[in-house]
Design a protein around this motif. Structure first.
Motif, PDB file in Angstrom:
ATOM      1  N   ALA A   1      -9.548   0.443  -2.554  1.00 20.48           N
ATOM      2  CA  ALA A   1      -9.338   1.991  -1.903  1.00 20.48           C
ATOM      3  C   ALA A   1      -8.619   2.967  -3.062  1.00 20.48           C
ATOM      4  O   ALA A   1      -7.508   2.486  -3.450  1.00 20.48           O
ATOM      5  CB  ALA A   1      -8.232   1.712  -0.563  1.00 20.48           C
ATOM      6  N   CYS A   2      -9.443   4.080  -3.321  1.00 19.05           N
ATOM      7  CA  CYS A   2      -9.146   5.001  -4.217  1.00 19.05           C
ATOM      8  C   CYS A   2      -7.837   5.830  -3.497  1.00 19.05           C
ATOM      9  O   CYS A   2      -7.952   6.278  -2.277  1.00 19.05           O
ATOM     10  CB  CYS A   2     -10.080   6.002  -4.838  1.00 19.05           C
ATOM     11  SG  CYS A   2     -11.226   4.963  -5.321  1.00 19.05           S
ATOM     12  N   LEU A   3      -6.994   6.288  -4.365  1.00 17.04           N
ATOM     13  CA  LEU A   3      -5.776   7.202  -3.902  1.00 17.04           C
ATOM     14  C   LEU A   3      -6.173   8.528  -4.705  1.00 17.04           C
ATOM     15  O   LEU A   3      -5.959   8.667  -5.821  1.00 17.04           O
ATOM     16  CB  LEU A   3      -4.333   6.655  -4.248  1.00 17.04           C
ATOM     17  CG  LEU A   3      -3.454   7.607  -3.861  1.00 17.04           C
ATOM     18  CD1 LEU A   3      -3.212   7.964  -2.514  1.00 17.04           C
ATOM     19  CD2 LEU A   3      -2.041   7.405  -4.469  1.00 17.04           C
TER      20      LEU A   3
ATOM     21  N   LYS B   1      -6.195   0.728  -4.966  1.00 16.64           N
ATOM     22  CA  LYS B   1      -5.477  -0.225  -4.120  1.00 16.64           C
ATOM     23  C   LYS B   1      -6.441  -1.332  -3.969  1.00 16.64           C
ATOM     24  O   LYS B   1      -7.234  -1.279  -3.257  1.00 16.64           O
ATOM     25  CB  LYS B   1      -4.734   0.172  -2.932  1.00 16.64           C
ATOM     26  CG  LYS B   1      -4.318  -0.812  -1.896  1.00 16.64           C
ATOM     27  CD  LYS B   1      -3.065  -1.726  -2.550  1.00 16.64           C
ATOM     28  CE  LYS B   1      -2.478  -2.430  -1.339  1.00 16.64           C
ATOM     29  NZ  LYS B   1      -3.459  -3.767  -0.892  1.00 16.64           N
TER      30      LYS B   1
ATOM     31  N   ASN C   1      -7.226   5.317   9.845  1.00 13.92           N
ATOM     32  CA  ASN C   1      -6.387   3.737   9.803  1.00 13.92           C
ATOM     33  C   ASN C   1      -6.686   3.011  10.943  1.00 13.92           C
ATOM     34  O   ASN C   1      -7.159   1.851  11.037  1.00 13.92           O
ATOM     35  CB  ASN C   1      -4.902   3.848   9.578  1.00 13.92           C
ATOM     36  CG  ASN C   1      -4.459   2.630   9.365  1.00 13.92           C
ATOM     37  OD1 ASN C   1      -3.994   1.815   9.916  1.00 13.92           O
ATOM     38  ND2 ASN C   1      -4.324   2.524   7.965  1.00 13.92           N
TER      39      ASN C   1
ATOM     40  N   MET D   1       0.985   4.499  -2.808  1.00 15.11           N
ATOM     41  CA  MET D   1       0.896   5.552  -2.722  1.00 15.11           C
ATOM     42  C   MET D   1       1.938   6.539  -3.288  1.00 15.11           C
ATOM     43  O   MET D   1       2.030   7.552  -3.820  1.00 15.11           O
ATOM     44  CB  MET D   1       0.615   5.958  -1.103  1.00 15.11           C
ATOM     45  CG  MET D   1      -0.606   5.375  -0.825  1.00 15.11           C
ATOM     46  SD  MET D   1      -1.190   5.869   0.936  1.00 15.11           S
ATOM     47  CE  MET D   1       0.153   5.076   2.005  1.00 15.11           C
TER      48      MET D   1
ATOM     49  N   LEU E   1     -12.230   8.711   4.242  1.00 10.90           N
ATOM     50  CA  LEU E   1     -11.001   9.169   3.838  1.00 10.90           C
ATOM     51  C   LEU E   1     -10.770  10.362   4.852  1.00 10.90           C
ATOM     52  O   LEU E   1     -11.226  11.155   5.386  1.00 10.90           O
ATOM     53  CB  LEU E   1     -10.837   9.718   2.437  1.00 10.90           C
ATOM     54  CG  LEU E   1     -11.554  10.987   1.806  1.00 10.90           C
ATOM     55  CD1 LEU E   1     -11.141  11.491   0.630  1.00 10.90           C
ATOM     56  CD2 LEU E   1     -13.006  10.858   1.893  1.00 10.90           C
ATOM     57  N   ASP E   2      -9.045  10.245   5.090  1.00  9.20           N
ATOM     58  CA  ASP E   2      -8.170   9.438   4.770  1.00  9.20           C
ATOM     59  C   ASP E   2      -7.930   8.173   5.686  1.00  9.20           C
ATOM     60  O   ASP E   2      -7.819   8.583   6.852  1.00  9.20           O
ATOM     61  CB  ASP E   2      -6.841  10.460   4.766  1.00  9.20           C
ATOM     62  CG  ASP E   2      -5.633   9.543   4.266  1.00  9.20           C
ATOM     63  OD1 ASP E   2      -5.590   8.578   3.736  1.00  9.20           O
ATOM     64  OD2 ASP E   2      -4.639  10.198   4.660  1.00  9.20           O
TER      65      ASP E   2
ATOM     66  N   LEU F   1      -6.499   8.337   1.034  1.00  9.96           N
ATOM     67  CA  LEU F   1      -6.496   6.824   0.681  1.00  9.96           C
ATOM     68  C   LEU F   1      -8.206   6.619   1.064  1.00  9.96           C
ATOM     69  O   LEU F   1      -8.449   6.840   2.257  1.00  9.96           O
ATOM     70  CB  LEU F   1      -5.724   5.810   1.296  1.00  9.96           C
ATOM     71  CG  LEU F   1      -5.659   4.339   0.813  1.00  9.96           C
ATOM     72  CD1 LEU F   1      -5.407   4.207  -0.550  1.00  9.96           C
ATOM     73  CD2 LEU F   1      -4.684   3.474   1.840  1.00  9.96           C
TER      74      LEU F   1
ATOM     75  N   ALA G   1      -2.984   7.741   3.817  1.00  9.67           N
ATOM     76  CA  ALA G   1      -2.021   8.293   3.251  1.00  9.67           C
ATOM     77  C   ALA G   1      -1.269   9.312   4.113  1.00  9.67           C
ATOM     78  O   ALA G   1       0.195   9.457   3.626  1.00  9.67           O
ATOM     79  CB  ALA G   1      -2.743   8.949   1.949  1.00  9.67           C
TER      80      ALA G   1
ATOM     81  N   THR H   1       0.908  -1.337   0.031  1.00  9.60           N
ATOM     82  CA  THR H   1      -0.149  -0.003  -0.001  1.00  9.60           C
ATOM     83  C   THR H   1       0.919   1.221  -0.026  1.00  9.60           C
ATOM     84  O   THR H   1       0.568   2.152  -0.909  1.00  9.60           O
ATOM     85  CB  THR H   1      -0.922   0.142   1.243  1.00  9.60           C
ATOM     86  OG1 THR H   1      -1.769  -1.098   1.268  1.00  9.60           O
ATOM     87  CG2 THR H   1      -1.980   1.231   1.343  1.00  9.60           C
TER      88      THR H   1
END
Length: 337
Positions: free
Chosen positions: A281-283, A292, A228, A104, A137-138, A122, A141, A100
């Motif tokens: 999961a979109c960045l 991801k 997270n 990123m 989000l986030d 993320l 990241a 991951t």
């Protein structure tokens, strides 16, 4: 459209990656896949080369590699080459189930950040009791964030929820320790003021962690450290609950009989709580869609991620974010690299 896929990333690579690609190309006739990785290993599972091109490389980024160092040193790694294809205009988006942090870093260093967006974010889609789900989000990241960053996260999440998840006027909430405007630390208080006064999306105020899965918001914004921690808590709680339920249902004859009748419903419940069903999961914040996939993705997980990326490209999510930033409603505060 062309989608670059890292065939060597993830626990089940390349088999499940390739099988997922096969499902996607069979389902969607408007996509082409560029598969980056060991050609010999990929070809073991490649049953149809229609609209699939394999770009061979022996190098890959391992799960325990230090992200930034790996991206800089392993220039021919499958993940890096997939991102480079996007940078060079050979692909519209890229996907990886690998490291991951490395993905990123690859998104930032290779593809580049959107001008006016200060920090990437993320963002997976997490389950709710209604099955609708919400974007958060986030989730890792950035360990630290400023109020301006959370303001921008709200915009990016809102655009995605509207364009891809097809939600009209998505409800954007700020994760906090209370719903009152005066609650929280310095970050959340200042973020609340910024989000309340912007005109780019619909901000509904603070939300508490206990309400996350109750479908009270379509987009939830927080800093990467908190996000997270929340994600891991949801994962752990879900896994523990299912484990306890299984032990209870198998603890005696009567319970086993009941379990046999409930098996279908329990499987549906498990699927509803599996956020990989919503894709990867979109960045957000980079110049093209970077997604991801879950590290343990099977073929179905890769298929749903490709479906998700296809929607992002088709609905021009990145272009819409750029256009909203250019309107001046949010504005970046740091120089772009």
């Amino acid at each position: 459209m062309k989608i670059a896929v890292d065939a060597m990333g993830g626990d089940n690579a390349p088999k499940e990656i390739v099988l997922g690609v096969m499902q996607a190309t069979a389902q969607y006739k408007d996509i082409e896949i560029l598969l980056f990785g060991d050609e010999t290993k990929i070809n073991e599972f490649l049953t149809d080369k229609t609209r699939v091109k394999v770009i061979h490389t022996d190098e890959k980024i391992e799960s325990d590699d230090e992200p930034v160092r790996a991206v800089k040193r392993k220039k021919k790694a499958s993940m890096v080459l997939a991102a480079q294809a996007v940078k060079d205009g050979e692909a519209d988006a890229c996907i990886s189930a690998g490291n991951t942090g490395a993905l990123m870093s690859t998104g930032l260093f290779v593809i580049g950040r959107i001008k006016g967006i200060d920090r990437p974010a993320l963002a997976p889609t997490l389950p709710t009791v209604t099955g609708k789900g919400f974007v958060m989000l986030d989730l890792g990241a950035n360990a630290e964030a400023k109020p301006e960053h959370l303001l921008q996260f709200g915009l990016m999440g809102s655009v995605y929820a509207e364009k891809v998840r097809k939600i009209d006027r998505p409800r954007v909430a700020l994760l906090n320790i209370g719903t009152e405007e005066t609650k929280g630390n310095d970050l959340t208080k200042k973020s609340f003021e910024l989000m309340k006064n912007q005109q780019a999306y619909e901000f509904i105020g603070n939300i508490e962690a206990r309400d996350l899965l109750m479908d009270v918001a379509d987009v939830v914004v927080t800093d990467g450290f908190t996000g997270n921690m929340v994600l891991k808590s949801i994962e752990g709680t879900g896994a523990a609950f299912l484990s306890m339920l299984k032990m209870s249902l198998l603890s005696g004859f009567k319970n086993k009989v009941a379990a046999s009748f409930l098996k279908k419903d329990l499987m549906e419940l498990k699927a509803k709580m599996d956020y990989s069903e919503y894709g990867g999961a979109c960045l957000f914040g980079v110049q093209a869609p970077v997604v991801k996939a879950h590290g343990s993705s099977n073929a179905k997980g890769i298929f749903t991620t490709i479906r998700q990326v296809r929607e992002m490209v088709e609905k021009q999510v990145v272009q819409t974010i750029k256009a909203e930033v250019d309107k001046g409603n949010l504005g970046g505060t740091e120089a772009n690299d």
